[in-house]
Design a protein around this motif. Structure first.
Motif, mmCIF file in Angstrom:
data_model
loop_
_atom_site.group_PDB
_atom_site.id
_atom_site.type_symbol
_atom_site.label_atom_id
_atom_site.label_comp_id
_atom_site.label_asym_id
_atom_site.label_seq_id
_atom_site.Cartn_x
_atom_site.Cartn_y
_atom_site.Cartn_z
ATOM 1 N N ALA A 165 -13.464 18.643 4.037
ATOM 2 C CA ALA A 165 -12.230 19.423 3.934
ATOM 3 C C ALA A 165 -11.199 18.693 3.087
ATOM 4 N N PHE A 166 -11.117 17.356 3.261
ATOM 5 C CA PHE A 166 -10.152 16.561 2.498
ATOM 6 C C PHE A 166 -10.505 16.551 1.015
ATOM 7 N N ARG A 167 -11.793 16.373 0.700
ATOM 8 C CA ARG A 167 -12.201 16.320 -0.698
ATOM 9 C C ARG A 167 -11.946 17.642 -1.419
ATOM 10 N N ALA A 168 -11.945 18.748 -0.681
ATOM 11 C CA ALA A 168 -11.642 20.038 -1.296
ATOM 12 C C ALA A 168 -10.214 20.074 -1.826
ATOM 13 N N HIS A 169 -9.311 19.315 -1.180
ATOM 14 C CA HIS A 169 -7.909 19.256 -1.609
ATOM 15 C C HIS A 169 -7.660 18.101 -2.578
ATOM 16 N N TYR A 170 -8.342 16.966 -2.334
ATOM 17 C CA TYR A 170 -8.065 15.752 -3.101
ATOM 18 C C TYR A 170 -9.378 15.157 -3.618
ATOM 19 N N PRO A 171 -9.999 15.778 -4.607
ATOM 20 C CA PRO A 171 -11.322 15.331 -5.066
ATOM 21 C C PRO A 171 -11.312 13.971 -5.756
ATOM 22 N N GLY A 172 -10.161 13.490 -6.181
ATOM 23 C CA GLY A 172 -10.114 12.229 -6.905
ATOM 24 C C GLY A 172 -10.040 11.002 -6.023
ATOM 25 N N ILE A 173 -9.921 11.186 -4.707
ATOM 26 C CA ILE A 173 -9.799 10.046 -3.799
ATOM 27 C C ILE A 173 -11.180 9.483 -3.483
ATOM 28 N N PHE B 288 -2.049 12.579 -5.569
ATOM 29 C CA PHE B 288 -3.237 11.899 -5.070
ATOM 30 C C PHE B 288 -4.451 12.121 -5.976
ATOM 31 N N ARG B 289 -4.229 12.064 -7.268
ATOM 32 C CA ARG B 289 -5.374 12.182 -8.169
ATOM 33 C C ARG B 289 -6.219 10.912 -8.142
ATOM 34 N N HIS B 290 -5.630 9.811 -7.670
ATOM 35 C CA HIS B 290 -6.348 8.546 -7.573
ATOM 36 C C HIS B 290 -6.024 7.912 -6.227
ATOM 37 N N GLY B 291 -6.841 6.952 -5.829
ATOM 38 C CA GLY B 291 -6.610 6.244 -4.577
ATOM 39 C C GLY B 291 -7.904 6.094 -3.807
ATOM 40 N N SER B 292 -7.808 5.469 -2.627
ATOM 41 C CA SER B 292 -9.004 5.248 -1.828
ATOM 42 C C SER B 292 -8.653 5.276 -0.349
ATOM 43 N N LEU B 293 -9.658 5.594 0.473
ATOM 44 C CA LEU B 293 -9.543 5.587 1.929
ATOM 45 C C LEU B 293 -10.782 4.920 2.501
ATOM 46 N N LYS B 294 -10.563 4.046 3.494
ATOM 47 C CA LYS B 294 -11.675 3.445 4.218
ATOM 48 C C LYS B 294 -11.673 4.005 5.634
ATOM 49 N N LEU B 295 -12.784 4.604 6.024
ATOM 50 C CA LEU B 295 -12.898 5.240 7.327
ATOM 51 C C LEU B 295 -14.023 4.601 8.127
ATOM 52 N N ALA B 296 -13.953 4.765 9.452
ATOM 53 C CA ALA B 296 -15.044 4.376 10.338
ATOM 54 C C ALA B 296 -15.247 5.492 11.346
ATOM 55 N N GLU C 184 0.830 -1.212 0.000
ATOM 56 C CA GLU C 184 0.000 0.000 0.000
ATOM 57 C C GLU C 184 0.862 1.258 0.000
ATOM 58 N N GLN C 185 1.995 1.202 0.704
ATOM 59 C CA GLN C 185 2.906 2.350 0.708
ATOM 60 C C GLN C 185 3.471 2.597 -0.688
ATOM 61 N N ILE C 186 3.773 1.518 -1.410
ATOM 62 C CA ILE C 186 4.266 1.661 -2.782
ATOM 63 C C ILE C 186 3.181 2.298 -3.653
ATOM 64 N N GLU C 187 1.932 1.837 -3.475
ATOM 65 C CA GLU C 187 0.834 2.435 -4.229
ATOM 66 C C GLU C 187 0.694 3.911 -3.908
ATOM 67 N N ASP C 188 0.871 4.258 -2.639
ATOM 68 C CA ASP C 188 0.766 5.667 -2.240
ATOM 69 C C ASP C 188 1.887 6.499 -2.833
ATOM 70 N N MET C 189 3.084 5.884 -2.941
ATOM 71 C CA MET C 189 4.200 6.617 -3.538
ATOM 72 C C MET C 189 3.881 6.983 -4.981
ATOM 73 N N VAL C 190 3.253 6.031 -5.685
ATOM 74 C CA VAL C 190 2.822 6.310 -7.051
ATOM 75 C C VAL C 190 1.744 7.392 -7.061
ATOM 76 N N SER C 191 0.815 7.311 -6.078
ATOM 77 C CA SER C 191 -0.245 8.323 -5.982
ATOM 78 C C SER C 191 0.342 9.702 -5.716
ATOM 79 N N ARG C 192 1.362 9.762 -4.856
ATOM 80 C CA ARG C 192 1.985 11.058 -4.547
ATOM 81 C C ARG C 192 2.576 11.689 -5.795
ATOM 82 N N ALA C 193 3.080 10.837 -6.671
ATOM 83 C CA ALA C 193 3.677 11.364 -7.900
ATOM 84 C C ALA C 193 2.647 12.063 -8.764
ATOM 85 N N THR C 194 1.371 11.701 -8.570
ATOM 86 C CA THR C 194 0.294 12.354 -9.321
ATOM 87 C C THR C 194 -0.559 13.216 -8.400
#
Length: 289
Positions: free
Chosen positions: A109-117, A88-96, A76-86
């Motif tokens: 507030a987060f979606r205002a910065h990263y609408p593609g997540i 965070f135009r793509h990716g996902s978060l699971k919250l509870a 997942e960290q490797i995937e995030d590194m790739v996401s950082r390069a773009t």
């Protein structure tokens, strides 16, 4: 032992269910079952205890789960590194979360910065949310008055008062505020075990040496609100949970002002993921304390 067997094992261990693991991985349940059966054959032992309520790890499987968590956390960290390069135009978060108001404030507030997540949020009692966090079923959680734990990073994001909810026409309905002693004679609608709201109320009542009679116990916030509207007793809600409309009145409680601090929680190991750290940063910047 193959990659997909370990992926299936890790998903079932996290979700506590073959069906949920299949949904998480985009596979059928029989495919997950086959992968687990093959892995158990390779390991020469059972890895899960099957019950009507789901599955739990055997003692022998717990060290394997720790290793697969390390393995897939690195992935997942490797995937995030790739996401950082773009950015965070793509990716996902699971919250509870143990309630919708605060977590959705942070999500907005987060979606205002990263609408593609892509973001998903599940809701439950404080106990259920905490268990989901520790079991890696979610990336982060918003919890009221979270306990200190060396495995978990906490970022306070909001502070709330507690209000007592009474039906229209109640003797206290016109009060600008009340004390717990004022409530001693009125039947209380209680929340389920594991509720943060009920724990706060019980601690305050015990400290004030006040013991109101119990009208009933209900398993949801919505149930308490409707029971109060029906005149079945009084209940407690946090200030951001006060319902719209008529038929009930929310009154400040003197001993319960500022009693609830909502925090964003995540495992320290998950903070290595750039997208999770970005979510914590946004939560900290948007905190309302």
């Amino acid at each position: 032992m193959r990659y997909f067997q370990l992926r299936a094992f890790d998903a079932v261990a996290r979700e506590g269910s073959f069906t949920k693991a299949a949904s998480l991985l985009g596979l059928t349940q029989p495919a997950i079952t086959t992968q687990i059966r093959n892995l158990e054959d390779d390991c020469k032992q059972a890895l899960f205890i099957r019950t009507n309520d789901g599955v739990t790890l055997t003692d022998a499987a717990r060290p394997l789960f720790e290793l697969t968590r390390q393995m897939f956390a690195t992935e997942e960290q490797i995937e995030d590194m790739v996401s950082r390069a773009t950015m965070f135009r793509h990716g996902s978060l699971k919250l509870a979360a143990d309630g919708p108001q605060v977590v959705l404030q942070v999500v907005a507030a987060f979606r205002a910065h990263y609408p593609g997540i892509e973001i998903s949020v599940s809701f439950g009692s404080q106990r259920e949310v905490w268990d989901d966090l520790l079991a890696y079923r979610v990336d982060a959680a918003v919890i009221g008055n979270a306990k200190s734990d060396p495995r978990v990073a906490l970022v306070p994001v909001a502070r709330q008062d507690m209000r007592v909810l009474v039906p229209e026409g109640h003797p206290l309905a016109t009060a600008s505020s009340v004390s717990l002693a004022d409530l001693a004679a009125y039947p209380l609608i209680r929340r389920e075990a594991g509720s943060n709201t009920q724990r706060l109320v019980d601690d305050a009542l015990r400290h004030a040496k006040v013991s109101p009679p119990t009208a009933m116990k209900l398993g949801s916030r919505e149930g308490v609100l409707e029971a109060v509207r029906q005149g079945l007793g009084i209940g407690f809600v946090l200030e951001r949970e006060i319902p719209d409309g008529e038929r009930s009145i929310a009154i400040p409680v003197e001993e319960l002002r500022g009693c609830n601090i909502d925090s964003l929680a995540c495992l320290h190991t998950q903070r290595k993921r750039g997208i999770v750290q970005a979510f914590l940063d946004v939560a900290s910047a948007s905190a309302r304390l």
